[in-house]
Design an enzyme around this catalytic site. Structure first.
Site, mmCIF file in Angstrom:
data_model
loop_
_atom_site.group_PDB
_atom_site.id
_atom_site.type_symbol
_atom_site.label_atom_id
_atom_site.label_comp_id
_atom_site.label_asym_id
_atom_site.label_seq_id
_atom_site.Cartn_x
_atom_site.Cartn_y
_atom_site.Cartn_z
ATOM 1 N N HIS A 85 15.586 31.291 12.305
ATOM 2 C CA HIS A 85 15.167 30.328 11.282
ATOM 3 C C HIS A 85 14.668 31.052 10.030
ATOM 4 O O HIS A 85 14.021 32.082 10.116
ATOM 5 C CB HIS A 85 14.046 29.441 11.836
ATOM 6 C CG HIS A 85 13.429 28.567 10.803
ATOM 7 N ND1 HIS A 85 12.214 28.846 10.229
ATOM 8 C CD2 HIS A 85 13.886 27.441 10.220
ATOM 9 C CE1 HIS A 85 11.928 27.914 9.344
ATOM 10 N NE2 HIS A 85 12.930 27.053 9.316
ATOM 11 N N ARG A 115 12.202 33.564 3.137
ATOM 12 C CA ARG A 115 11.526 33.972 4.363
ATOM 13 C C ARG A 115 12.523 33.826 5.517
ATOM 14 O O ARG A 115 13.094 32.768 5.701
ATOM 15 C CB ARG A 115 10.302 33.087 4.625
ATOM 16 C CG ARG A 115 9.224 33.222 3.558
ATOM 17 C CD ARG A 115 8.106 32.221 3.807
ATOM 18 N NE ARG A 115 7.111 32.243 2.763
ATOM 19 C CZ ARG A 115 5.985 32.947 2.802
ATOM 20 N NH1 ARG A 115 5.707 33.701 3.858
ATOM 21 N NH2 ARG A 115 5.128 32.903 1.805
ATOM 22 N N TYR A 121 4.823 23.671 10.179
ATOM 23 C CA TYR A 121 5.693 23.588 11.348
ATOM 24 C C TYR A 121 4.961 23.910 12.648
ATOM 25 O O TYR A 121 4.506 24.999 12.873
ATOM 26 C CB TYR A 121 6.939 24.465 11.195
ATOM 27 C CG TYR A 121 6.710 25.919 10.888
ATOM 28 C CD1 TYR A 121 6.853 26.884 11.875
ATOM 29 C CD2 TYR A 121 6.384 26.337 9.605
ATOM 30 C CE1 TYR A 121 6.665 28.229 11.593
ATOM 31 C CE2 TYR A 121 6.196 27.670 9.310
ATOM 32 C CZ TYR A 121 6.324 28.606 10.313
ATOM 33 O OH TYR A 121 6.129 29.934 10.038
ATOM 34 N N ASN A 162 1.823 26.131 12.221
ATOM 35 C CA ASN A 162 1.788 27.119 11.145
ATOM 36 C C ASN A 162 1.984 26.449 9.784
ATOM 37 O O ASN A 162 2.675 25.439 9.677
ATOM 38 C CB ASN A 162 2.918 28.137 11.351
ATOM 39 C CG ASN A 162 2.838 28.801 12.706
ATOM 40 O OD1 ASN A 162 1.777 29.199 13.147
ATOM 41 N ND2 ASN A 162 3.966 28.906 13.372
ATOM 42 N N HIS A 195 14.009 34.570 11.368
ATOM 43 C CA HIS A 195 13.093 34.941 12.442
ATOM 44 C C HIS A 195 13.396 34.212 13.753
ATOM 45 O O HIS A 195 13.844 33.074 13.738
ATOM 46 C CB HIS A 195 11.654 34.594 12.043
ATOM 47 C CG HIS A 195 11.247 35.165 10.729
ATOM 48 N ND1 HIS A 195 10.518 34.452 9.815
ATOM 49 C CD2 HIS A 195 11.464 36.372 10.160
ATOM 50 C CE1 HIS A 195 10.300 35.196 8.744
ATOM 51 N NE2 HIS A 195 10.867 36.362 8.925
ATOM 52 N N LYS A 245 9.358 43.408 5.252
ATOM 53 C CA LYS A 245 9.680 43.172 6.658
ATOM 54 C C LYS A 245 11.009 42.434 6.793
ATOM 55 O O LYS A 245 11.863 42.807 7.600
ATOM 56 C CB LYS A 245 8.556 42.361 7.304
ATOM 57 C CG LYS A 245 8.701 42.150 8.783
ATOM 58 C CD LYS A 245 7.474 41.409 9.283
ATOM 59 C CE LYS A 245 7.412 41.369 10.771
ATOM 60 N NZ LYS A 245 6.183 40.724 11.253
ATOM 61 N N ASP A 246 11.210 41.369 5.986
ATOM 62 C CA ASP A 246 12.458 40.614 6.074
ATOM 63 C C ASP A 246 13.646 41.405 5.547
ATOM 64 O O ASP A 246 14.766 41.230 6.016
ATOM 65 C CB ASP A 246 12.324 39.270 5.342
ATOM 66 C CG ASP A 246 11.477 38.279 6.133
ATOM 67 O OD1 ASP A 246 11.190 38.519 7.318
ATOM 68 O OD2 ASP A 246 11.088 37.251 5.548
ATOM 69 N N ARG A 306 0.811 -1.217 0.000
ATOM 70 C CA ARG A 306 0.000 0.000 0.000
ATOM 71 C C ARG A 306 0.842 1.264 0.000
ATOM 72 O O ARG A 306 0.380 2.331 -0.384
ATOM 73 C CB ARG A 306 -0.904 0.027 1.243
ATOM 74 C CG ARG A 306 -1.871 -1.131 1.321
ATOM 75 C CD ARG A 306 -2.517 -1.187 2.681
ATOM 76 N NE ARG A 306 -1.484 -1.468 3.687
ATOM 77 C CZ ARG A 306 -1.691 -1.450 4.989
ATOM 78 N NH1 ARG A 306 -2.877 -1.137 5.476
ATOM 79 N NH2 ARG A 306 -0.712 -1.740 5.837
ATOM 80 N N GLN A 352 1.033 25.670 18.920
ATOM 81 C CA GLN A 352 0.547 26.308 17.701
ATOM 82 C C GLN A 352 1.169 25.584 16.519
ATOM 83 O O GLN A 352 2.282 25.074 16.625
ATOM 84 C CB GLN A 352 0.979 27.788 17.705
ATOM 85 C CG GLN A 352 0.532 28.599 16.526
ATOM 86 C CD GLN A 352 0.918 30.077 16.705
ATOM 87 O OE1 GLN A 352 0.580 30.694 17.705
ATOM 88 N NE2 GLN A 352 1.624 30.620 15.740
ATOM 89 N N LYS A 383 10.836 24.725 16.979
ATOM 90 C CA LYS A 383 10.022 24.441 15.793
ATOM 91 C C LYS A 383 10.387 23.075 15.237
ATOM 92 O O LYS A 383 11.525 22.621 15.370
ATOM 93 C CB LYS A 383 10.296 25.476 14.685
ATOM 94 C CG LYS A 383 10.048 26.912 15.074
ATOM 95 C CD LYS A 383 10.450 27.856 13.958
ATOM 96 C CE LYS A 383 10.239 29.307 14.354
ATOM 97 N NZ LYS A 383 10.647 30.223 13.295
#
Length: 186
Positions: free
Chosen positions: A119, A59, A132, A48, A62, A167-168, A23, A46, A72
């Site tokens: 990250h 990205r 994540y 994301n 952060h 922003k980045d 399978r 949380q 994470k």
């Protein structure tokens, strides 16, 4: 689950231990006991999802300030990314070192990112999705970042970044502000 140490202290590449038959296969993608056996307390608060339409979207980088630091578990569910982490823990033997790994829907690898790491990632294919779970809720006042192209780290991205958010692009260079902020936290 197969845990492989990275060159950075406390960070792991996690591969699926597949049980296959006609399978396909079955594998655990998370097990609290397996994480605990490697000295990792990973309580998910949380989860994301990130979607990038175009290849070479960048990205990052952060992180969140104390006491809101988050660990994470990064998994690319569609497409492929070059995932990068930087050890920002001043008391770590791998402080200011970075590592990059390709995560893709084909290789099904995951990257465990400890608290205190910055990250970010670059997409390697169009229509890439990343999932994540994290150990802290997003806290806007604690959100921080450093430039993805900061010469203090000299990250070797696989291609020039084609899409980066304002922003980045506006995060500070490490030597200008981040080093002073980190030293103040000690």
């Amino acid at each position: 689950m197969i845990f492989k140490k990275t060159d950075l202290e406390d960070a792991y590449i996690i591969e699926l231990e597949r049980l296959g038959d006609s399978r396909g296969f079955f594998a655990r993608a998370f097990c609290e006991n397996e994480f605990a056996n490697h000295g990792i307390d990973f309580s998910i608060v949380q989860a994301n999802t990130s979607y990038s339409a175009k290849k070479h979207t960048l990205r990052g980088m952060h992180y969140q300030d104390k006491p809101y630091q988050e660990a994470k578990l990064i998994k690319c569910t569609k497409g492929a990314i070059f995932d990068v982490i930087i050890d920002m823990r001043m008391d770590s033997p791998t402080f200011k070192q970075w590592e990059g790994i390709e995560l893709s829907e084909q290789n099904r690898k995951m990257l465990y990112v400890p608290e205190g790491f910055a990250h970010g990632f670059m997409t390697l294919e169009d229509e890439t999705e990343v999932y994540y779970p994290v150990t802290q809720s997003y806290t806007p006042g604690a959100e921080k970042g450093i430039r993805w192209d900061d010469p203090a780290f000299n990250i070797q991205w696989p291609a020039p970044a084609e899409i980066v958010s304002e922003k980045d692009e506006s995060w500070p260079f490490y030597e200008n502000t981040v080093d002073k902020e980190l030293r103040h936290q000690l």
